[in-house]
Design a protein around this motif. Structure first.
Motif, mmCIF file in Angstrom:
data_model
loop_
_atom_site.group_PDB
_atom_site.id
_atom_site.type_symbol
_atom_site.label_atom_id
_atom_site.label_comp_id
_atom_site.label_asym_id
_atom_site.label_seq_id
_atom_site.Cartn_x
_atom_site.Cartn_y
_atom_site.Cartn_z
ATOM 1 N N THR A 106 111.019 62.537 52.398
ATOM 2 C CA THR A 106 109.940 62.525 51.979
ATOM 3 C C THR A 106 109.842 63.180 50.343
ATOM 4 N N LEU A 107 109.380 61.551 49.313
ATOM 5 C CA LEU A 107 109.793 61.836 47.622
ATOM 6 C C LEU A 107 108.043 62.488 47.783
ATOM 7 N N LEU A 108 107.476 63.430 46.899
ATOM 8 C CA LEU A 108 105.970 63.290 46.748
ATOM 9 C C LEU A 108 105.970 63.995 44.709
ATOM 10 N N TYR A 109 104.740 62.566 44.169
ATOM 11 C CA TYR A 109 105.050 62.565 42.872
ATOM 12 C C TYR A 109 103.636 62.427 42.474
ATOM 13 N N GLY A 110 102.863 62.773 42.332
ATOM 14 C CA GLY A 110 101.485 62.930 41.296
ATOM 15 C C GLY A 110 101.140 61.383 40.801
ATOM 16 N N ARG A 111 100.893 61.012 40.926
ATOM 17 C CA ARG A 111 100.363 59.500 40.412
ATOM 18 C C ARG A 111 100.769 59.172 38.906
ATOM 19 N N ALA A 112 100.424 60.058 38.037
ATOM 20 C CA ALA A 112 99.976 59.957 36.371
ATOM 21 C C ALA A 112 101.588 60.299 36.233
ATOM 22 N N ARG A 113 102.688 60.628 37.041
ATOM 23 C CA ARG A 113 104.282 60.798 36.806
ATOM 24 C C ARG A 113 104.595 59.858 37.062
ATOM 25 N N LEU A 114 104.268 59.124 38.186
ATOM 26 C CA LEU A 114 105.015 57.691 38.436
ATOM 27 C C LEU A 114 105.318 56.458 37.765
ATOM 28 N N LEU A 115 103.649 56.688 36.648
ATOM 29 C CA LEU A 115 103.198 55.805 35.640
ATOM 30 C C LEU A 115 103.878 56.023 34.255
ATOM 31 N N SER A 116 104.333 57.333 34.126
ATOM 32 C CA SER A 116 104.423 57.727 32.859
ATOM 33 C C SER A 116 105.473 56.794 31.947
ATOM 34 N N ASP A 117 105.729 57.205 30.714
ATOM 35 C CA ASP A 117 106.504 56.161 30.103
ATOM 36 C C ASP A 117 108.094 56.478 30.416
ATOM 37 N N LEU A 118 107.990 58.222 30.715
ATOM 38 C CA LEU A 118 109.687 58.533 30.750
ATOM 39 C C LEU A 118 110.247 58.138 32.333
ATOM 40 N N GLU A 119 108.807 58.344 33.089
ATOM 41 C CA GLU A 119 109.602 57.270 34.412
ATOM 42 C C GLU A 119 110.209 56.003 34.266
ATOM 43 N N ARG A 120 108.823 55.389 33.809
ATOM 44 C CA ARG A 120 109.193 53.730 33.720
ATOM 45 C C ARG A 120 110.452 53.508 33.447
ATOM 46 N N TYR A 121 111.436 53.470 33.945
ATOM 47 C CA TYR A 121 112.831 53.257 34.118
ATOM 48 C C TYR A 121 113.697 53.600 34.656
ATOM 49 N N ASP A 122 113.001 54.261 35.360
ATOM 50 C CA ASP A 122 113.674 55.971 36.637
ATOM 51 C C ASP A 122 112.569 55.345 38.322
ATOM 52 N N LEU A 123 111.204 56.139 38.174
ATOM 53 C CA LEU A 123 110.651 56.566 39.316
ATOM 54 C C LEU A 123 109.656 55.433 39.381
ATOM 55 N N GLY A 124 109.612 54.503 38.569
ATOM 56 C CA GLY A 124 108.820 53.856 38.112
ATOM 57 C C GLY A 124 109.222 51.676 38.633
ATOM 58 N N TRP A 125 110.888 52.501 38.361
ATOM 59 C CA TRP A 125 111.702 50.997 39.143
ATOM 60 C C TRP A 125 111.747 50.817 40.267
ATOM 61 N N PHE A 126 111.880 52.768 40.430
ATOM 62 C CA PHE A 126 112.103 52.630 41.882
ATOM 63 C C PHE A 126 110.644 52.623 42.836
ATOM 64 N N VAL A 127 109.632 52.614 42.800
ATOM 65 C CA VAL A 127 108.372 52.058 43.225
ATOM 66 C C VAL A 127 108.341 51.029 43.220
#
Length: 273
Positions: A106-127
């Motif tokens: 289970t991966l666990l993150y806050g909404r803000a991190r998943l939508l952050s600019d830093l994660e846009r092409y990593d966790l954001g893409w993953f989601v």
């Protein structure tokens, strides 16, 4: 050209198609998924923004007794230690209760991190591309569409060099225990195959999550290393518990792949610890 078939894993506009759906969950795994959904609601209530499945179960390729249950949980705020303990306990209970699965991740993150600019092409893409909505509002609605380009390659797997020292520590801690080594072989094999695939992904111009297809795509561009990645793909599905495999990863294939990745795509933007 009218009637042209898009490259594998892409839509007609060249964007990566989202994998998986609840409709593809094999019948044997549906009770597991239903129970996981209910327990996530019990554990987090209104603090839960959304939850997702990923991996072989929503793709419809899971094997009874061999596949694990993969979940991603997004909270409305950043998770605390108690939240991480809650998902660990939830995973342990599901793994013990359902013989259909071999572990829960289970991966666990806050909404803000998943939508952050830093994660846009990593966790954001993953989601947006690899996760199947299970509960709540889908964060993919707030994310862009993605192409299999060098930026995506860099931000998804351009940090292998940082992982290798940690892998060496985990291998040393496992000693000669086959039970401890086997999950390491599975994890590291999959990580290396996916890294090898994303190294060539922009040239291959497509997407797949099948480890064997990933290895074949890699071998088209790096024939001198093709056999190693094909073997790693097999270990990703059928791991062995021998230390020699892991040593070859951290002493040979891994360092070469990290160096070549940095040369071709650059290094992933640093993340906070």
């Amino acid at each position: 050209m009218a009637g042209t078939v898009p490259p594998k894993g892409l839509d007609a506009q060249g964007f990566i198609r989202r994998e998986g759906s609840l409709a593809r969950v094999p019948h044997a795994f549906r009770p597991v998924v239903a129970t996981a959904r209910d327990r996530l609601l019990d554990a987090f209530g209104r603090r839960l923004h959304s939850a997702y499945l990923y991996g072989s179960i929503p793709r419809g390729t899971a094997r009874v007794g061999r596949s694990d249950l993969d979940l991603l949980v997004a909270l409305r705020e950043e998770p605390a230690d108690a939240d991480r303990e809650a998902v660990r306990a939830l995973g342990d209970s599901l793994d013990q209760e359902f013989r259909q699965i071999d572990g829960v991740g289970t991966l666990l993150y806050g909404r803000a991190r998943l939508l952050s600019d830093l994660e846009r092409y990593d966790l954001g893409w993953f989601v947006a591309c690899l996760c199947t909505p299970l509960l709540g509002d889908d964060l993919a609605e707030y994310l862009p569409r993605y192409r299999p380009d060098s930026l995506l390659a860099r931000e998804t797997n351009g940090d292998l060099a940082l992982w290798l020292p940690r892998w060496r520590e985990r291998i040393a801690a496992a000693g000669d225990s086959e039970a401890a080594l086997r999950p390491l072989v599975r994890f590291m094999s999959r990580h290396l195959v996916r890294t090898g695939f994303t190294l060539v992904m922009p040239r291959w111009n497509g997407w797949t999550s099948d480890l064997r297809e990933m290895a074949e795509a890699f071998g088209t561009f790096y024939p001198q290393r093709a056999a190693q990645l094909r073997r790693a793909a097999e270990y990703g599905y059928e791991p062995v518990g021998t230390p020699d495999v892991l040593r070859s990863y951290v002493d040979d294939l891994g360092p070469w792949l990290a160096t070549e990745y940095a040369r071709v795509h650059g290094i992933k933007a640093p993340r906070p610890d």
